[in-house]
Design an enzyme around this catalytic site. Structure first.
Site, mmCIF file in Angstrom:
data_model
loop_
_atom_site.group_PDB
_atom_site.id
_atom_site.type_symbol
_atom_site.label_atom_id
_atom_site.label_comp_id
_atom_site.label_asym_id
_atom_site.label_seq_id
_atom_site.Cartn_x
_atom_site.Cartn_y
_atom_site.Cartn_z
ATOM 1 N N THR A 69 -51.018 11.576 -94.703
ATOM 2 C CA THR A 69 -50.071 11.982 -93.846
ATOM 3 C C THR A 69 -48.637 11.333 -94.060
ATOM 4 O OG1 THR A 69 -49.793 12.720 -91.749
ATOM 5 C CG2 THR A 69 -50.664 10.417 -91.970
ATOM 6 N N LYS A 73 -47.197 12.731 -98.443
ATOM 7 C CA LYS A 73 -47.920 13.917 -98.825
ATOM 8 C C LYS A 73 -47.600 14.098 -100.251
ATOM 9 C CE LYS A 73 -49.165 15.981 -94.410
ATOM 10 N NZ LYS A 73 -49.038 17.257 -93.641
ATOM 11 N N ASP A 110 -54.116 21.571 -94.927
ATOM 12 C CA ASP A 110 -52.895 21.899 -93.972
ATOM 13 C C ASP A 110 -52.842 23.500 -94.112
ATOM 14 O OD1 ASP A 110 -52.347 19.297 -93.237
ATOM 15 O OD2 ASP A 110 -50.647 19.344 -94.537
ATOM 16 N N GLY A 138 -38.938 23.141 -94.590
ATOM 17 C CA GLY A 138 -39.346 21.864 -95.169
ATOM 18 C C GLY A 138 -40.740 21.904 -95.561
ATOM 19 N N GLY A 139 -41.471 20.448 -95.814
ATOM 20 C CA GLY A 139 -42.866 20.546 -96.307
ATOM 21 C C GLY A 139 -43.715 21.375 -95.488
ATOM 22 N N ALA A 140 -43.751 21.291 -94.239
ATOM 23 C CA ALA A 140 -44.744 22.117 -93.497
ATOM 24 C C ALA A 140 -44.552 23.581 -93.660
ATOM 25 C CB ALA A 140 -44.427 21.959 -91.900
ATOM 26 N N ARG A 161 -31.717 26.644 -90.975
ATOM 27 C CA ARG A 161 -30.736 26.220 -90.743
ATOM 28 C C ARG A 161 -29.731 26.087 -92.270
ATOM 29 N NH1 ARG A 161 -30.017 20.563 -87.928
ATOM 30 N NH2 ARG A 161 -31.284 19.932 -89.728
#
Ligand code: ATR
Length: 285
Positions: A69, A73, A110, A138-140, A161
């Protein structure tokens, strides 16, 4: 059923920095105990600069599998010998599996967690039916894009943004993924089937992204990856508009299922209410 740890126990774990608030040990050990497995799942928090050294040591056979996590990652994917398509597309791994020959395989659960949460909380929803709007780059967001593309999403619109970051993400994935200006959101939401908050906005009880969810079609599903608080401002607004919602906690719990299977070789046993356990840990129950 109860389990005992013997010399033959299968060991798994989760690695992050910090790790003390991770819910994974509680979830996996509850499943281990209910299944009566000779196994354990333990937390690791190596110093950030020693992550690679830490994993290198595990190649000797110390653990069967390791969830990874924040903030490791991307580095987990980079050090692996092989990786699943999903992990490569996501550019990150949340699961490392150690083979007997010392090799390390990277995977990413994920994305499947996101799809599993949608199936659980918005049953019947078809990813392939309409465009997806993702807030954040981002990564998510990247992990979500990878899983949604593989699941057949016809178009994914990234709004962030920092537009340049959305453009970089879109470019990495090809024609079905497009970056868009925040000002165009009303038009992008008008025919969206799925809207996902993949920013950190709303974490800790803040406002959440400013998107006007009343502009979405009535059948749209709204997902928030933030799970603290469980009912974010963003999800409350979606509910107020009459939209079906999917919470970030369900995503987190669903990614644990394929992780457990990969580490211990069996599916998590039925009948363990891990969501109730997680809610208690979050102070929501
Ligand atoms: P993660 O790995 O969780 O995706 P990240 O890579 O730091 O974390 O990405 C955080 C996301 O939240 C980004 O899309 C970020 O937008 P920027 O790329 O413009 O930084 C978004 N985000 C964070 N704080 C924000 C804020 N106050 N307003 C708008 N977007 C924000």
């Amino acid at each position: 059923m109860s389990s005992t740890i013997t010399g033959a126990a299968v060991v798994g774990g989760v690695c992050g920095q910090p790790i003390r608030h991770s819910m994974s040990p509680v979830i996996h050990n509850a499943w281990i105990q209910a299944a009566g497995l000779d196994a354990a799942y333990v937390p690791f928090a190596p110093a950030a600069e020693r992550f690679e050294t830490f994993v290198e040591g595990l190649r000797g056979g110390a653990v069967r599998g390791l969830n990874v996590t924040i903030p490791f990652k991307e580095r987990a994917l980079a050090l692996a010998d092989t990786a699943s398509d999903l992990a490569k597309m996501a550019g990150a791994a949340n699961l490392l599996i150690f083979a007997e020959d010392g090799s390390v395989h990277a995977d990413n659960t994920d994305g499947p967690g996101l799809l599993g949460a949608i199936a659980a909380q918005a049953s019947g929803f078809e990813v392939s039916a309409a465009p997806v709007v993702i807030l954040g780059a981002g990564g998510a967001a990247r992990g979500a894009v990878a899983a949604l593309l593989l699941a057949g999403a016809p178009e994914i619109r990234i709004v962030n943004r920092t537009l340049a970051r959305a453009e970089d993400l879109a470019e990495a994935f090809g024609a079905k993924v497009v970056a868009a200006e925040e000002a165009t959101l009303p038009r992008l939401l008008a025919d969206a089937g799925l809207v996902i908050n993949a920013t950190s906005l709303g974490l800790g009880g803040g406002e959440g992204p400013a998107a006007d969810l009343t502009l979405t079609p009535a059948a749209a599903v709204v997902v928030d990856m933030v799970y603290k608080p469980l009912r974010t401002e963003f999800l409350r607004r979606a509910e107020a508009a009459g939209r079906r919602t999917v919470d970030g906690l369900e995503m987190l719990l669903r990614q644990a299922v394929p992780s457990f299977e990969a580490i211990y070789g069996v599916a998590p046993p039925a009948g363990v209410d891990v969501r109730a356990m997680a809610l208690k840990l979050l102070g929501e129950a």
